[in-house]
Design a protein around this motif. Structure first.
Motif, PDB file in Angstrom:
ATOM      1  N   GLY A 112       3.578   4.140  -8.286  1.00 39.94           N
ATOM      2  CA  GLY A 112       4.109   4.227  -6.925  1.00 39.94           C
ATOM      3  C   GLY A 112       3.026   4.480  -5.895  1.00 39.94           C
ATOM      4  N   ILE A 113       2.131   5.397  -6.200  1.00 37.27           N
ATOM      5  CA  ILE A 113       1.042   5.712  -5.269  1.00 37.27           C
ATOM      6  C   ILE A 113       0.091   4.526  -5.139  1.00 37.27           C
ATOM      7  CG2 ILE A 113      -1.027   7.149  -4.974  1.00 37.27           C
ATOM      8  CD1 ILE A 113       0.717   9.446  -6.187  1.00 37.27           C
ATOM      9  N   ILE A 114      -0.266   3.944  -6.259  1.00 35.00           N
ATOM     10  CA  ILE A 114      -1.193   2.808  -6.237  1.00 35.00           C
ATOM     11  C   ILE A 114      -0.573   1.630  -5.490  1.00 35.00           C
ATOM     12  CG2 ILE A 114      -2.263   1.075  -7.743  1.00 35.00           C
ATOM     13  CD1 ILE A 114      -2.856   3.501  -9.658  1.00 35.00           C
ATOM     14  N   GLU A 115       0.710   1.392  -5.692  1.00 32.97           N
ATOM     15  CA  GLU A 115       1.374   0.299  -4.970  1.00 32.97           C
ATOM     16  C   GLU A 115       1.439   0.590  -3.468  1.00 32.97           C
ATOM     17  OE1 GLU A 115       2.397  -3.273  -4.280  1.00 32.97           O
ATOM     18  OE2 GLU A 115       1.825  -2.654  -6.287  1.00 32.97           O
ATOM     19  N   MET A 116       1.618   1.863  -3.103  1.00 33.33           N
ATOM     20  CA  MET A 116       1.597   2.211  -1.670  1.00 33.33           C
ATOM     21  C   MET A 116       0.220   1.913  -1.075  1.00 33.33           C
ATOM     22  SD  MET A 116       4.009   5.638  -1.266  1.00 33.33           S
ATOM     23  CE  MET A 116       2.625   6.607  -0.900  1.00 33.33           C
ATOM     24  N   TRP A 117      -0.848   2.274  -1.794  1.00 32.37           N
ATOM     25  CA  TRP A 117      -2.196   1.974  -1.296  1.00 32.37           C
ATOM     26  C   TRP A 117      -2.379   0.474  -1.107  1.00 32.37           C
ATOM     27  CZ3 TRP A 117      -5.089   5.218  -5.494  1.00 32.37           C
ATOM     28  CH2 TRP A 117      -5.035   6.569  -5.168  1.00 32.37           C
ATOM     29  N   ARG A 118      -1.950  -0.298  -2.094  1.00 32.33           N
ATOM     30  CA  ARG A 118      -2.126  -1.747  -2.000  1.00 32.33           C
ATOM     31  C   ARG A 118      -1.333  -2.315  -0.821  1.00 32.33           C
ATOM     32  NH1 ARG A 118      -0.149  -6.590  -5.632  1.00 32.33           N
ATOM     33  NH2 ARG A 118      -1.401  -8.172  -4.648  1.00 32.33           N
ATOM     34  N   ALA A 119      -0.109  -1.863  -0.674  1.00 39.18           N
ATOM     35  CA  ALA A 119       0.720  -2.339   0.438  1.00 39.18           C
ATOM     36  C   ALA A 119       0.097  -1.948   1.778  1.00 39.18           C
ATOM     37  CB  ALA A 119       2.132  -1.771   0.318  1.00 39.18           C
ATOM     38  N   GLU A 120      -0.408  -0.736   1.864  1.00 34.98           N
ATOM     39  CA  GLU A 120      -1.018  -0.289   3.124  1.00 34.98           C
ATOM     40  C   GLU A 120      -2.296  -1.062   3.429  1.00 34.98           C
ATOM     41  OE1 GLU A 120       0.215   4.174   4.170  1.00 34.98           O
ATOM     42  OE2 GLU A 120      -1.091   4.020   2.408  1.00 34.98           O
ATOM     43  N   LEU A 121      -3.137  -1.290   2.427  1.00 36.60           N
ATOM     44  CA  LEU A 121      -4.338  -2.099   2.661  1.00 36.60           C
ATOM     45  C   LEU A 121      -3.944  -3.507   3.090  1.00 36.60           C
ATOM     46  CD1 LEU A 121      -6.834  -1.174  -0.212  1.00 36.60           C
ATOM     47  CD2 LEU A 121      -7.089  -0.710   2.223  1.00 36.60           C
ATOM     48  N   SER A 122      -2.913  -4.056   2.451  1.00 34.48           N
ATOM     49  CA  SER A 122      -2.482  -5.417   2.771  1.00 34.48           C
ATOM     50  C   SER A 122      -1.907  -5.526   4.179  1.00 34.48           C
ATOM     51  CB  SER A 122      -1.456  -5.905   1.747  1.00 34.48           C
ATOM     52  OG  SER A 122      -2.083  -6.109   0.499  1.00 34.48           O
ATOM     53  N   THR A 123      -1.263  -4.473   4.667  1.00 37.96           N
ATOM     54  CA  THR A 123      -0.676  -4.542   6.012  1.00 37.96           C
ATOM     55  C   THR A 123      -1.636  -4.089   7.106  1.00 37.96           C
ATOM     56  OG1 THR A 123       0.354  -2.375   5.764  1.00 37.96           O
ATOM     57  CG2 THR A 123       1.706  -4.292   5.230  1.00 37.96           C
ATOM     58  N   THR A 124      -2.530  -3.158   6.796  1.00 40.98           N
ATOM     59  CA  THR A 124      -3.413  -2.650   7.853  1.00 40.98           C
ATOM     60  C   THR A 124      -4.774  -3.331   7.880  1.00 40.98           C
ATOM     61  OG1 THR A 124      -4.238  -0.854   6.464  1.00 40.98           O
ATOM     62  CG2 THR A 124      -2.361  -0.351   7.895  1.00 40.98           C
ATOM     63  N   VAL A 125      -5.150  -3.990   6.783  1.00 43.65           N
ATOM     64  CA  VAL A 125      -6.485  -4.591   6.720  1.00 43.65           C
ATOM     65  C   VAL A 125      -6.363  -6.095   6.509  1.00 43.65           C
ATOM     66  CG1 VAL A 125      -8.725  -4.573   5.560  1.00 43.65           C
ATOM     67  CG2 VAL A 125      -7.448  -2.445   5.799  1.00 43.65           C
ATOM     68  N   VAL A 126      -6.148  -6.473   5.268  1.00 43.69           N
ATOM     69  CA  VAL A 126      -6.026  -7.884   4.896  1.00 43.69           C
ATOM     70  C   VAL A 126      -5.287  -7.925   3.559  1.00 43.69           C
ATOM     71  CG1 VAL A 126      -8.248  -7.963   3.655  1.00 43.69           C
ATOM     72  CG2 VAL A 126      -7.348 -10.052   4.673  1.00 43.69           C
TER      73      VAL A 126
END
Length: 183
Positions: A112-126
């Motif tokens: 869950g935490i790792i997926e949140m990081w990935r989703a956040e990087l994907s939405t805030t960065v690329v």
């Protein structure tokens, strides 16, 4: 809407356990130890959280800091560096380290935490694929969990820059490949 008494109880328990995490590794912590630390009964804990993994998951989410306010630079490389620094800094907290070491047979908390990081990087960065994400976050997790230290700022900067360059070159070379003509 959540009862304010429940919110106060949860906050009190989470903050008390945070104090416990400053001096104790997460693995031997039981409901009995949590109840003693928080000065509540085990029954109170079981009323709010049926299992210890459920408790840990809620605690980690309680202290999780979203990436959105930390990622502000105009360039993709700058935002990637800020996002990775955010993850690195959270991992260096007692809660962040405990989140990845928590005893959870299913691994749901970590995923869950790792997926949140990935989703956040994907939405805030690329948008990042699984392979790129593992190359970005893997070294941060390794340093925090196995070396017990924070990844150096310069290493995070290089990681962000080199991974983005590598991915851009890979995508460009994928576009150069001639596709066979359908017959």
């Amino acid at each position: 809407m959540t009862d304010p008494r429940v919110m106060r109880t949860n906050d009190h328990v989470f903050r008390s356990v945070l104090d416990l995490l400053l001096t104790t590794d997460i693995m031997p912590i039981t409901y009995a130890a949590i109840a003693t630390q928080c000065e509540v009964s085990r029954r109170t804990l079981y009323t709010h959280w049926a299992t210890l993994p459920e408790f840990w998951n809620d605690m980690f989410m309680h202290f999780y800091l979203p990436m959105s306010g930390a990622v502000t630079l105009p360039t993709v490389e700058g935002r990637m560096e800020q996002g990775l620094l955010h993850i690195r800094d959270w991992l260096s907290t007692p809660v962040g380290r405990a989140a990845l070491l928590a005893p959870d047979e299913t691994g749901a908390t970590r995923r869950g935490i790792i997926e949140m990081w990935r989703a956040e990087l994907s939405t805030t960065v690329v948008r990042v694929d699984d392979h790129t994400f593992s190359r970005l976050v893997g070294p941060l997790c390794f340093d925090a969990l196995f070396l017990g230290e924070r990844t150096l700022d310069a290493a995070v900067r290089d990681l962000a820059r080199l991974t983005l360059i590598s991915d851009i070159l890979t995508r460009a070379s994928d576009l150069d490949v001639d596709e066979p003509e359908p017959q």
